[in-house]
Scaffold this motif. Structure first.
Motif, PDB file in Angstrom:
ATOM      1  N   LYS A  39      -4.780 -13.793  -6.295  1.00  0.00           N
ATOM      2  CA  LYS A  39      -5.371 -12.475  -6.507  1.00  0.00           C
ATOM      3  C   LYS A  39      -4.207 -11.489  -6.271  1.00  0.00           C
ATOM      4  CE  LYS A  39      -9.715 -14.211  -5.051  1.00  0.00           C
ATOM      5  NZ  LYS A  39     -10.685 -14.225  -3.830  1.00  0.00           N
ATOM      6  N   ASP A  40      -3.003 -11.695  -6.079  1.00  0.00           N
ATOM      7  CA  ASP A  40      -2.193 -10.789  -6.060  1.00  0.00           C
ATOM      8  C   ASP A  40      -1.175 -10.374  -7.173  1.00  0.00           C
ATOM      9  OD1 ASP A  40      -2.367 -10.705  -3.141  1.00  0.00           O
ATOM     10  OD2 ASP A  40      -1.117 -12.322  -2.704  1.00  0.00           O
ATOM     11  N   ILE A  41      -1.607 -11.288  -8.140  1.00  0.00           N
ATOM     12  CA  ILE A  41      -1.013 -10.887  -9.579  1.00  0.00           C
ATOM     13  C   ILE A  41      -1.382  -9.668  -9.789  1.00  0.00           C
ATOM     14  CG2 ILE A  41      -1.125 -11.727 -11.941  1.00  0.00           C
ATOM     15  CD1 ILE A  41      -1.663 -14.606 -10.740  1.00  0.00           C
ATOM     16  N   PRO A  42      -2.449  -9.140 -10.027  1.00  0.00           N
ATOM     17  CA  PRO A  42      -2.412  -7.660 -10.555  1.00  0.00           C
ATOM     18  C   PRO A  42      -1.589  -6.607  -9.575  1.00  0.00           C
ATOM     19  CG  PRO A  42      -4.437  -8.476 -10.281  1.00  0.00           C
ATOM     20  CD  PRO A  42      -3.565  -9.335  -9.657  1.00  0.00           C
ATOM     21  N   LEU A  43      -1.346  -6.912  -8.158  1.00  0.00           N
ATOM     22  CA  LEU A  43      -0.402  -6.037  -7.605  1.00  0.00           C
ATOM     23  C   LEU A  43       1.001  -6.124  -8.037  1.00  0.00           C
ATOM     24  CD1 LEU A  43       0.294  -3.977  -5.118  1.00  0.00           C
ATOM     25  CD2 LEU A  43       0.331  -6.268  -3.793  1.00  0.00           C
ATOM     26  N   LEU A  44       1.393  -7.558  -8.061  1.00  0.00           N
ATOM     27  CA  LEU A  44       2.762  -7.771  -8.612  1.00  0.00           C
ATOM     28  C   LEU A  44       2.901  -7.071 -10.188  1.00  0.00           C
ATOM     29  CD1 LEU A  44       2.817 -11.522  -7.616  1.00  0.00           C
ATOM     30  CD2 LEU A  44       3.796  -9.844  -6.378  1.00  0.00           C
ATOM     31  N   LYS A  45       1.971  -7.150 -10.897  1.00  0.00           N
ATOM     32  CA  LYS A  45       1.985  -6.535 -12.257  1.00  0.00           C
ATOM     33  C   LYS A  45       2.312  -5.207 -12.020  1.00  0.00           C
ATOM     34  CE  LYS A  45      -1.052  -9.771 -14.539  1.00  0.00           C
ATOM     35  NZ  LYS A  45      -2.241  -9.821 -14.940  1.00  0.00           N
ATOM     36  N   GLU A  46       1.605  -4.498 -11.101  1.00  0.00           N
ATOM     37  CA  GLU A  46       1.461  -3.026 -10.934  1.00  0.00           C
ATOM     38  C   GLU A  46       2.986  -2.624 -10.397  1.00  0.00           C
ATOM     39  OE1 GLU A  46      -1.417   0.527  -9.012  1.00  0.00           O
ATOM     40  OE2 GLU A  46      -1.472  -1.549  -8.506  1.00  0.00           O
ATOM     41  N   ILE A  47       3.562  -3.422  -9.506  1.00  0.00           N
ATOM     42  CA  ILE A  47       4.995  -3.308  -9.095  1.00  0.00           C
ATOM     43  C   ILE A  47       5.704  -3.185 -10.085  1.00  0.00           C
ATOM     44  CG2 ILE A  47       6.611  -4.330  -7.457  1.00  0.00           C
ATOM     45  CD1 ILE A  47       4.224  -5.102  -5.566  1.00  0.00           C
ATOM     46  N   LEU A  48       5.651  -4.038 -11.056  1.00  0.00           N
ATOM     47  CA  LEU A  48       6.647  -4.436 -11.997  1.00  0.00           C
ATOM     48  C   LEU A  48       6.630  -3.182 -12.854  1.00  0.00           C
ATOM     49  CD1 LEU A  48       6.184  -8.336 -13.177  1.00  0.00           C
ATOM     50  CD2 LEU A  48       8.297  -7.165 -12.354  1.00  0.00           C
ATOM     51  N   GLU A  49       5.388  -2.385 -13.070  1.00  0.00           N
ATOM     52  CA  GLU A  49       5.169  -1.429 -14.118  1.00  0.00           C
ATOM     53  C   GLU A  49       5.725  -0.057 -13.409  1.00  0.00           C
ATOM     54  OE1 GLU A  49       1.223  -1.446 -15.071  1.00  0.00           O
ATOM     55  OE2 GLU A  49       1.232  -3.168 -16.346  1.00  0.00           O
ATOM     56  N   GLN A  50       5.352  -0.093 -12.160  1.00  0.00           N
ATOM     57  CA  GLN A  50       5.460   1.278 -11.297  1.00  0.00           C
ATOM     58  C   GLN A  50       6.813   1.666 -10.493  1.00  0.00           C
ATOM     59  OE1 GLN A  50       1.814   2.767  -9.778  1.00  0.00           O
ATOM     60  NE2 GLN A  50       0.674   2.136 -11.596  1.00  0.00           N
ATOM     61  N   GLU A  51       7.315   0.279  -9.924  1.00  0.00           N
ATOM     62  CA  GLU A  51       8.287   0.273  -8.876  1.00  0.00           C
ATOM     63  C   GLU A  51       9.522   1.017  -9.293  1.00  0.00           C
ATOM     64  OE1 GLU A  51       8.072   0.222  -5.592  1.00  0.00           O
ATOM     65  OE2 GLU A  51      10.409   0.624  -5.551  1.00  0.00           O
ATOM     66  N   SER A  52      10.078   1.707  -8.634  1.00  0.00           N
ATOM     67  CA  SER A  52      11.465   2.467  -9.313  1.00  0.00           C
ATOM     68  C   SER A  52      12.559   1.676  -8.670  1.00  0.00           C
ATOM     69  CB  SER A  52      11.573   3.802  -8.554  1.00  0.00           C
ATOM     70  OG  SER A  52      11.468   3.938  -7.121  1.00  0.00           O
ATOM     71  N   ASN A  53      12.404   0.787  -7.611  1.00  0.00           N
ATOM     72  CA  ASN A  53      13.659   0.129  -7.174  1.00  0.00           C
ATOM     73  C   ASN A  53      13.915  -1.333  -7.886  1.00  0.00           C
ATOM     74  OD1 ASN A  53      15.276  -1.685  -5.268  1.00  0.00           O
ATOM     75  ND2 ASN A  53      15.066  -0.244  -3.928  1.00  0.00           N
ATOM     76  N   LYS A  54      14.817  -1.352  -8.506  1.00  0.00           N
ATOM     77  CA  LYS A  54      15.041  -2.404  -9.310  1.00  0.00           C
ATOM     78  C   LYS A  54      15.162  -3.941  -8.656  1.00  0.00           C
ATOM     79  CE  LYS A  54      17.853   0.242 -12.660  1.00  0.00           C
ATOM     80  NZ  LYS A  54      19.212   0.367 -13.122  1.00  0.00           N
ATOM     81  N   LEU A  55      15.509  -3.674  -7.351  1.00  0.00           N
ATOM     82  CA  LEU A  55      15.642  -4.945  -6.368  1.00  0.00           C
ATOM     83  C   LEU A  55      14.100  -5.423  -6.211  1.00  0.00           C
ATOM     84  CD1 LEU A  55      18.455  -3.775  -4.159  1.00  0.00           C
ATOM     85  CD2 LEU A  55      18.616  -5.228  -6.133  1.00  0.00           C
ATOM     86  N   ILE A  56      13.419  -4.290  -6.027  1.00  0.00           N
ATOM     87  CA  ILE A  56      11.959  -4.750  -5.673  1.00  0.00           C
ATOM     88  C   ILE A  56      11.239  -5.358  -6.737  1.00  0.00           C
ATOM     89  CG2 ILE A  56       9.800  -3.829  -4.819  1.00  0.00           C
ATOM     90  CD1 ILE A  56      11.552  -1.998  -2.820  1.00  0.00           C
TER      91      ILE A  56
END
Lengths: 841, 123
Positions: free
Chosen positions: A586-603
């Motif tokens: 169930k965390d997959i959508p969040l992780l996808k969202e992080i991949l799309e929106q997160e500015s920090n490359k490390l994160i």
């Protein structure tokens, strides 16, 4: 010469006075004589008093039988011998009483005996006292100038009931000496029954409370006493006489002085007023009420309370108004309370308690008014829209007959209370848990129809609740299998039911809108209207009373993942750690969202790693858009820098200080981390990071290769405009280039299992001469320590190890592997011996 | 009554002398004890027919005397207690312990004679 004499003679500053020896002897003799006289006097008087006491006791023993003989002499009824003995004793006593000492002892004996005997014996004793003429001594005492002697004389005459002394004692009724006066007052009242009249008529002095009590005690114990009408003394000018008279009137229930008593309520003296009011109450003088009302306001609180008490005893309904006025006008709390109490005394239940009383009656009326019957519940039509699940956009269509009174219930807490009492019967509840509105196509369907549609179109289980309310139920596995719990658990089952019913209605909307594709309308999480939170966070939510109410409107706000991007990098990392531990799909959508929106490359890289672990399928889907593994490895390498964690939690000043530290102690590993700082929002940090990278690269003898690229970087960074954080997207190619620039280790050497950047890999960067030396000497550079790889070894154990090693070297040749395992320092230490060994072949 | 032994326990010598005179006049053989010690000494050697005792006495109070006679000596000798007025609690305690009668101070000697005779008649 004089100077010399001063030298040899000491000058005493303080000299003790010289006392002649003879004077000392004289003083000694004087004090000795005084001492002797003192002790002699003491012994003399002590013996005299002791002898006197013995003599008194002896005389009393001799006189006691004689007195007994006189007291119990039966006159002519006795025998002749008794009569003869009596006559002889009388002659003997007459002889004895000629002596003043014997008279005194005889008087003492009779005074003592009068206390212990009663009846005829006592009367005989009084008679004997007079027969022996002992009262004459008491009369003589009255003439004394000493007040104690006079007082003793009066007391003796009083105790022995010498009636003849009455006229003598009355002279002392207004004696200036209080002791004599008081003794005379008691004597007058005791000796004759009319003594109290004389006292009340003539006394001009103050009569104390104690004296009044003693006089009253005397009167009460007087046999066959007929009290006078004490109202006669209510007009006395002596206020103590008036007061004593009032008390005597009360004691003897003399109710014939009603008018005088009422008049005394107006007296200036407080005690007289109190006694008068008390008499009014006791004698039920109802005509005094008007006077009591009149004088009420001029009195102090204590008297006012007494007056109110009297009115309570004597008053009627006519006095209620007066009492109410008192209650209104008086400021004193006691008087106000007393007035109310008196009103209720006169007319019970006139005043009812009002303080601290909750108005249950009104509440009950409202509840009755707003109660929804089951019929209403069944007949009610619900108009809902199926577009968006937003409480602001949802309204309940109010029927014409039934009006929801939303103001009646302000909080969900009240709703819960009502539900506990009577399930889901109030329309307030309906109002609250039925999602409101819709401004698009309104479809009116009955609730049962809507539920049927939902049942037909979805797999959601429906639980029948109270025969009327249906709620979706999730299987336990769905929830327990995850590390998350639904927010809708709230605090009790009631809240859950409310939320579930809300969801239920939402589902109805969906079923009405699109029967075939419910799941496509609303995302899975939204459809269920359940927000998943961490178990740890659940406790916080439970402890927070604000979360008691389940508000659909605040759904977005309570979504913890939605606030992911508002957190700092450190907290983001922590949250990613948690997600990684949970490994929940169930965390997959969040992780996808992080991949799309997160500015920090490390994160982003970390999120991609987690996403890859959780779902293999998703990896394929996102592989195209995600950074390549090399880049991720580099990012992980940067995160492994000890400064990374510190940097995430530091403020600007601390970051600058950390950069200084990196400059001093940093190595190639920090360069990766420093490269990541070149995208930092702060220009100062970017410049400083670039400078440090340069310095470190210089230190690593790799300046020529990297200097150009770094300078270009610096120029580009300085001229680059920073993008907004949210606007920064992951660009794979750019990241790859970035990784190429950052990593000074050839990317071919970076293996997946060797994520951490170690010195072994940097061996290529070492001078070739040094590498040859190391190889020739079989010295292997140690692996770098990560923060958690630090191992401590006890000295004793290390010493044992060394001993064992020595033994092993003596017995067996050391294997090659063990050499490698030797530490770098040990190898250096043993370098000289090895060179010598090699040179010797 | 010539042979009846009466123990008068009273610390007030004057009253004791007065009552002694009155009781002797009635024909009782009166023994006076001024305190508790004398009472115990007397009781160790003699068994009186009746005991008249003041409640307030040195060494041994009237209540202790009753307790001593009833529990230690196990005598059924009638005991009349003399107590000052207003000391009702002690009087009740005395009756609970086994006193037979009570007379208040100031004592009326004639009344005492009547009460003593009544108690002896009961025996």
């Amino acid at each position: 010469m004089k100077i010399i004499s001063f030298t040899y003679y000491n000058i005493a500053l303080i000299n003790a006075p010289k006392i002649h020896t003879n004077l000392l002897w004289d003083l000694t003799i004087l004090f000795a004589v005084i001492g002797v006289i003192y002790f002699t006097t003491i012994f003399f008087f002590r013996n005299k008093i002791g002898a006197n006491s013995k003599k008194v006791v002896q005389i009393k023993k001799e006189l006691s039988p004689m007195i007994s003989e006189f007291l119990f002499y039966e006159g002519e009824e006795g025998t002749k011998e008794e009569r003869r003995t009596y006559v002889n004793l009388k002659i003997e006593v007459r002889e004895l009483i000629k002596d003043q000492f014997h008279r005194k002892i005889l008087s003492e004996i009779l005074l003592d005996l009068q206390k212990d005997v009663s009846g005829t014996t006592k009367k005989r004793l009084f008679k004997l006292y007079k027969d022996l003429g002992l009262h004459q001594d008491a009369f003589n005492k009255l003439k004394s100038w000493r007040w104690e002697v006079v007082s003793k004389g009066i007391l003796e005459l009083t105790k022995m009931h010498v009636d003849e002394a009455y006229s003598f004692i009355t002279k002392h009724i207004n004696d200036r000496r209080s002791v004599v006066r008081k003794q005379a007052e008691i004597a007058i009242v005791t000796l004759r029954k009319e003594g109290i009249n004389y006292f009340l008529d003539n006394t001009r002095n103050k009569v104390s409370q104690w004296q009044q009590l003693k006089l009253l005690d005397v009167i009460r114990n007087t046999e066959d006493y007929k009290p006078p009408r004490f109202k006669a003394w209510l007009t006395s000018k002596n206020k103590d006489v008036v007061l004593f008279s009032l008390r005597l009137i009360k004691h003897y229930n003399q109710s014939d002085a009603r008018t005088s008593i009422v008049e005394l309520v107006k007296h200036k003296n407080k005690q007289i007023k109190e006694e008068a009011i008390d008499c009014i109450k006791k004698f039920n003088i109802t005509e005094a009420i008007d006077v009591l009302k009149t004088v009420f306001r001029k009195n102090d609180v204590h008297i006012k309370l007494l007056i109110l008490d009297a009115i309570g005893s004597l008053g009627s309904e006519n006095d209620i108004e007066f009492l109410k006025k008192i209650h209104k006008k008086e400021s004193n709390f006691n008087i106000k309370s007393k007035a109310l109490g008196v009103i209720n005394t006169i007319m019970p239940d006139t005043i009812l308690p009002t303080e601290g009383i909750e108005e249950f009656a009104n509440k009950l009326d409202e509840l009755e008014k707003n109660t929804v019957t089951e019929d209403y519940w069944k007949q009610k039509e619900i108009n809902v829209d199926n577009s968006l699940i937003n409480e602001n956009d949802i309204k309940v269509d109010e029927s014409e007959d039934e009006i929801f009174n939303k103001e009646d219930v302000d909080t969900l807490e009240e709703v819960k209370d009502l539900m506990i009492e009577d399930t889901f019967e109030t329309d307030e509840i309906v109002e609250d848990f039925i999602p409101e509105q819709v401004d698009h196509t309104k479809i009116d369907v009955t609730e049962e129809e809507a539920l049927n549609q939902i049942l037909n179109d979805t797999d959601i289980e429906v639980l029948e609740l109270e025969d009327e309310v249906y709620v979706p139920v999730f299987s336990d596995d769905d929830i327990e299998a995850t590390a998350f719990l639904p927010v809708v658990t709230a605090y009790d089952t009631i809240s859950e039911e409310i939320d579930e019913v809300s969801n239920d209605v939402i589902e109805e909307n969906e079923s009405l809108e699109q029967e075939d594709n419910i799941e496509n309308i609303i995302p899975e999480e939204d459809f269920l209207q359940i927000d998943f939170i961490l178990k740890d966070q659940e406790e916080d939510i439970e402890s927070n009373p604000i979360n008691e109410t389940i508000d659909i409107k605040s759904y977005e706000n309570i979504n913890h993942y939605s606030s992911f991007f508002e957190k700092d990098d450190y907290n983001k990392t922590l949250l990613l750690d948690t997600i990684e531990d949970a490994k929940d799909e169930k965390d997959i959508p969040l992780l996808k969202e992080i991949l799309e929106q997160e500015s920090n490359k490390l994160i982003r890289g970390r999120a991609w790693e987690i996403l890859k672990d959780i779902s293999n399928e998703e990896i394929e889907y996102y592989r195209v858009d995600t950074p390549n593994e090399e880049n991720v490895d580099l990012q992980n390498a940067a995160m492994n820098s000890i400064f990374y964690q510190l940097f995430q939690v530091s403020d600007h000043e601390c970051k600058l200080m950390l950069l200084d530290e990196i400059l001093e102690i940093g190595d190639a590993k920090e360069v990766v981390f420093l490269k990541s700082l070149l995208d930092d929002s702060n220009k100062e940090i970017r410049i400083k990071a670039s400078t440090i990278i340069k310095e470190i690269q210089k230190r690593n003898n790799n300046l020529e290769e990297e200097e150009v690229s770094v300078e270009e970087d610096i120029d580009s960074i300085l001229n680059k405009e920073l993008k907004p954080l949210k606007a920064v997207n992951l660009d794979t190619e750019e990241d790859l280039n970035y990784a190429k620039e950052v990593v000074f280790v050839p990317k071919e050497d970076v293996k997946e299992e060797d994520v951490t950047f170690n010195i072994k890999d940097s061996k290529d960067l070492l001078p070739l001469e040094f590498c040859f030396v190391l190889d020739s000497l079989d010295i292997e550079l140690p692996k770098p320590f990560s923060v958690f790889d630090i191992d401590f070894e006890l000295n004793e154990r290390k010493a044992e190890k060394k001993e064992n090693e020595q033994e092993n070297t003596e017995e067996t040749p050391q294997p090659e592997e063990s050499k490698k395992e030797q530490s770098f320092i040990d190898q250096i230490i043993s370098l000289s011996s090895r060179i010598r060994g090699k040179s010797n072949g | 009554m010539n042979n009846l032994q009466l123990l008068l326990a009273e610390d007030d010598n004057l009253l004791a002398s007065l009552l002694n005179y009155r009781l002797k006049k009635e024909g009782y053989n009166v023994s006076i004890a001024a305190n508790g010690k004398e009472v115990k000494e007397y009781l160790s050697t003699n068994i009186p027919d009746i005991i008249v005792s003041d409640i307030m006495m040195p060494y041994l109070s009237g209540l202790e005397l009753i307790d001593f006679v009833r529990k230690d000596l196990k005598y059924n000798t009638p005991i009349i207690i003399i107590s000052s007025a207003g000391n009702e609690e002690n009087v009740l305690s005395a009756f609970e312990l086994g006193a037979n009668d009570f007379i208040a101070k100031p004592v009326n000697p004639s009344e005492l004679i009547v009460r003593v005779a009544r108690e002896l008649n009961k025996v």
